[in-house]
Scaffold this active site. Sequence first.
Site, PDB file in Angstrom:
ATOM      1  N   GLY A 169       0.787  -1.231   0.000  1.00 24.77           N
ATOM      2  CA  GLY A 169       0.000   0.000   0.000  1.00 24.77           C
ATOM      3  C   GLY A 169       0.817   1.278   0.000  1.00 24.77           C
ATOM      4  O   GLY A 169       0.349   2.302   0.494  1.00 24.77           O
ATOM      5  N   THR A 170       2.020   1.251  -0.603  1.00 26.48           N
ATOM      6  CA  THR A 170       2.781   2.511  -0.638  1.00 26.48           C
ATOM      7  C   THR A 170       2.106   3.520  -1.570  1.00 26.48           C
ATOM      8  O   THR A 170       2.160   4.731  -1.323  1.00 26.48           O
ATOM      9  CB  THR A 170       4.254   2.299  -1.062  1.00 26.48           C
ATOM     10  OG1 THR A 170       4.311   1.859  -2.412  1.00 26.48           O
ATOM     11  CG2 THR A 170       4.956   1.310  -0.154  1.00 26.48           C
ATOM     12  N   ASN A 171       1.469   3.039  -2.635  1.00 20.87           N
ATOM     13  CA  ASN A 171       0.709   3.973  -3.493  1.00 20.87           C
ATOM     14  C   ASN A 171      -0.506   4.525  -2.763  1.00 20.87           C
ATOM     15  O   ASN A 171      -0.865   5.700  -2.933  1.00 20.87           O
ATOM     16  CB  ASN A 171       0.303   3.286  -4.796  1.00 20.87           C
ATOM     17  CG  ASN A 171       1.434   3.245  -5.792  1.00 20.87           C
ATOM     18  OD1 ASN A 171       1.777   4.270  -6.376  1.00 20.87           O
ATOM     19  ND2 ASN A 171       2.047   2.085  -5.959  1.00 20.87           N
TER      20      ASN A 171
ATOM     21  N   MET B  21      -3.985  -6.847  -6.991  1.00 21.13           N
ATOM     22  CA  MET B  21      -3.347  -7.858  -7.836  1.00 21.13           C
ATOM     23  C   MET B  21      -4.326  -8.929  -8.322  1.00 21.13           C
ATOM     24  O   MET B  21      -3.919 -10.052  -8.601  1.00 21.13           O
ATOM     25  CB  MET B  21      -2.185  -8.501  -7.087  1.00 21.13           C
ATOM     26  CG  MET B  21      -1.156  -7.490  -6.592  1.00 21.13           C
ATOM     27  SD  MET B  21      -0.528  -6.374  -7.878  1.00 21.13           S
ATOM     28  CE  MET B  21       0.794  -7.381  -8.512  1.00 21.13           C
TER      29      MET B  21
ATOM     30  N   LEU C  79     -10.806  -8.089 -11.977  1.00 21.81           N
ATOM     31  CA  LEU C  79     -12.180  -7.796 -11.565  1.00 21.81           C
ATOM     32  C   LEU C  79     -13.128  -8.377 -12.610  1.00 21.81           C
ATOM     33  O   LEU C  79     -12.798  -8.440 -13.794  1.00 21.81           O
ATOM     34  CB  LEU C  79     -12.369  -6.286 -11.441  1.00 21.81           C
ATOM     35  CG  LEU C  79     -11.618  -5.669 -10.247  1.00 21.81           C
ATOM     36  CD1 LEU C  79     -11.443  -4.176 -10.426  1.00 21.81           C
ATOM     37  CD2 LEU C  79     -12.333  -5.978  -8.932  1.00 21.81           C
TER      38      LEU C  79
ATOM     39  N   ASN D 205      -6.079   2.290 -12.793  1.00 15.33           N
ATOM     40  CA  ASN D 205      -5.081   1.362 -12.273  1.00 15.33           C
ATOM     41  C   ASN D 205      -3.695   1.956 -12.498  1.00 15.33           C
ATOM     42  O   ASN D 205      -3.465   2.653 -13.485  1.00 15.33           O
ATOM     43  CB  ASN D 205      -5.195   0.031 -13.032  1.00 15.33           C
ATOM     44  CG  ASN D 205      -4.179  -1.002 -12.573  1.00 15.33           C
ATOM     45  OD1 ASN D 205      -3.953  -1.179 -11.380  1.00 15.33           O
ATOM     46  ND2 ASN D 205      -3.562  -1.690 -13.526  1.00 15.33           N
TER      47      ASN D 205
ATOM     48  N   HIS E  22       0.175   0.771 -13.196  1.00 14.14           N
ATOM     49  CA  HIS E  22       0.865  -0.447 -13.652  1.00 14.14           C
ATOM     50  C   HIS E  22       2.339  -0.131 -13.881  1.00 14.14           C
ATOM     51  O   HIS E  22       2.674   0.890 -14.499  1.00 14.14           O
ATOM     52  CB  HIS E  22       0.222  -0.950 -14.949  1.00 14.14           C
ATOM     53  CG  HIS E  22       0.810  -2.249 -15.406  1.00 14.14           C
ATOM     54  ND1 HIS E  22       0.475  -3.453 -14.828  1.00 14.14           N
ATOM     55  CD2 HIS E  22       1.725  -2.524 -16.363  1.00 14.14           C
ATOM     56  CE1 HIS E  22       1.162  -4.424 -15.412  1.00 14.14           C
ATOM     57  NE2 HIS E  22       1.925  -3.889 -16.347  1.00 14.14           N
TER      58      HIS E  22
HETATM   59  C1  GAR Z   1       2.979  -1.179  -7.621  1.00 13.95           C
HETATM   60  O1  GAR Z   1       4.270  -1.106  -8.137  1.00 13.95           O
HETATM   61  C2  GAR Z   1       1.956  -1.317  -8.731  1.00 13.95           C
HETATM   62  O2  GAR Z   1       2.331  -0.678  -9.913  1.00 13.95           O
HETATM   63  C3  GAR Z   1       1.939  -2.823  -8.918  1.00 13.95           C
HETATM   64  O3  GAR Z   1       2.013  -3.344  -7.621  1.00 13.95           O
HETATM   65  C4  GAR Z   1       2.791  -2.468  -6.811  1.00 13.95           C
HETATM   66  C5  GAR Z   1       2.043  -2.238  -5.513  1.00 13.95           C
HETATM   67  O4  GAR Z   1       2.821  -1.535  -4.592  1.00 13.95           O
HETATM   68  N1  GAR Z   1       0.733  -3.225  -9.598  1.00 13.95           N
HETATM   69  C6  GAR Z   1       0.702  -4.185 -10.518  1.00 13.95           C
HETATM   70  O5  GAR Z   1       1.663  -4.835 -10.839  1.00 13.95           O
HETATM   71  C7  GAR Z   1      -0.677  -4.416 -11.120  1.00 13.95           C
HETATM   72  N2  GAR Z   1      -0.586  -5.312 -12.227  1.00 13.95           N
HETATM   73  P1  GAR Z   1       2.162  -0.880  -3.302  1.00 13.95           P
HETATM   74  O6  GAR Z   1       1.265  -1.926  -2.650  1.00 13.95           O
HETATM   75  O7  GAR Z   1       3.327  -0.543  -2.419  1.00 13.95           O
HETATM   76  O8  GAR Z   1       1.388   0.343  -3.731  1.00 13.95           O
END
Ligand code: GAR
Length: 210
Positions: A16-18, A94, A97, A111, A113
């Site tokens: 969940g850093t985003n 991940m 849906l 999203n 990516h």
């Molecule tokens: C992120 O880098 C995002 O781009 C990727 O998962 C990571 C989640 O990081 N998403 C995908 O690969 C989707 N196909 P986070 O949990 O620290 O935000």
Amino acid sequence: MGATPFRVAVLISGAGTNLQALLDQLHSPGGAIEIVGIAASRADAAGLRRAQAAGVESAVFAIAEHPDRADRDRALGDWLDSLGVELVVLAGFMELLSPEFVARFAGRIVNVHPSLLPAFPGLRAIEQAVEQGVKVTGVTVHFVDEGVDSGAIVLQEALDLSYPARIAEIEERVHGVEHRLLPRAVRLIAAGRVRPDPANPHAVLVDDGD
Ligand code: GAR
């Protein structure tokens, strides 16, 4: 656009850093943008602690607790509607849906990516890029349609790769870009500055000026 604040939900599966970047940069209860709900696809998603720390309502919607994905997605959709959500942000969510969920929130799901789509959709995008030896990769924020990472692109930013590559170091650089690009895209959408391109059903027009 709906009434102020613009009501956003964030869906996560992991760290969940985003989500944290969105909370830090956008979340303003009673302001322009409010994160009104955070949903995780798994109970052990570390990002749930960020939701609690921010005082935002959170819930877990695990497929294992439902007969199938469509049922889980119906429950998730009902929860999002009960919160009056205008935009659903997938931030490290991940799972796919269901087509019914995508149709229910058509044009209202984005999203982030970790590649320059349409290159390297799906899982392990950074590893795929390194395996192909590409010299440039990056980050994409896009609308979600019924395909895998195939919806209209809102924002992209490139990153140079050099070899030998260290995945952990690339992930860190990708995160740095994501933490700027995703909040920027959500802010533009909330401000009504992203609209369909009448000339191209696969594209959106972004008014990114000041
Ligand atoms: C992120 O880098 C995002 O781009 C990727 O998962 C990571 C989640 O990081 N998403 C995908 O690969 C989707 N196909 P986070 O949990 O620290 O935000």
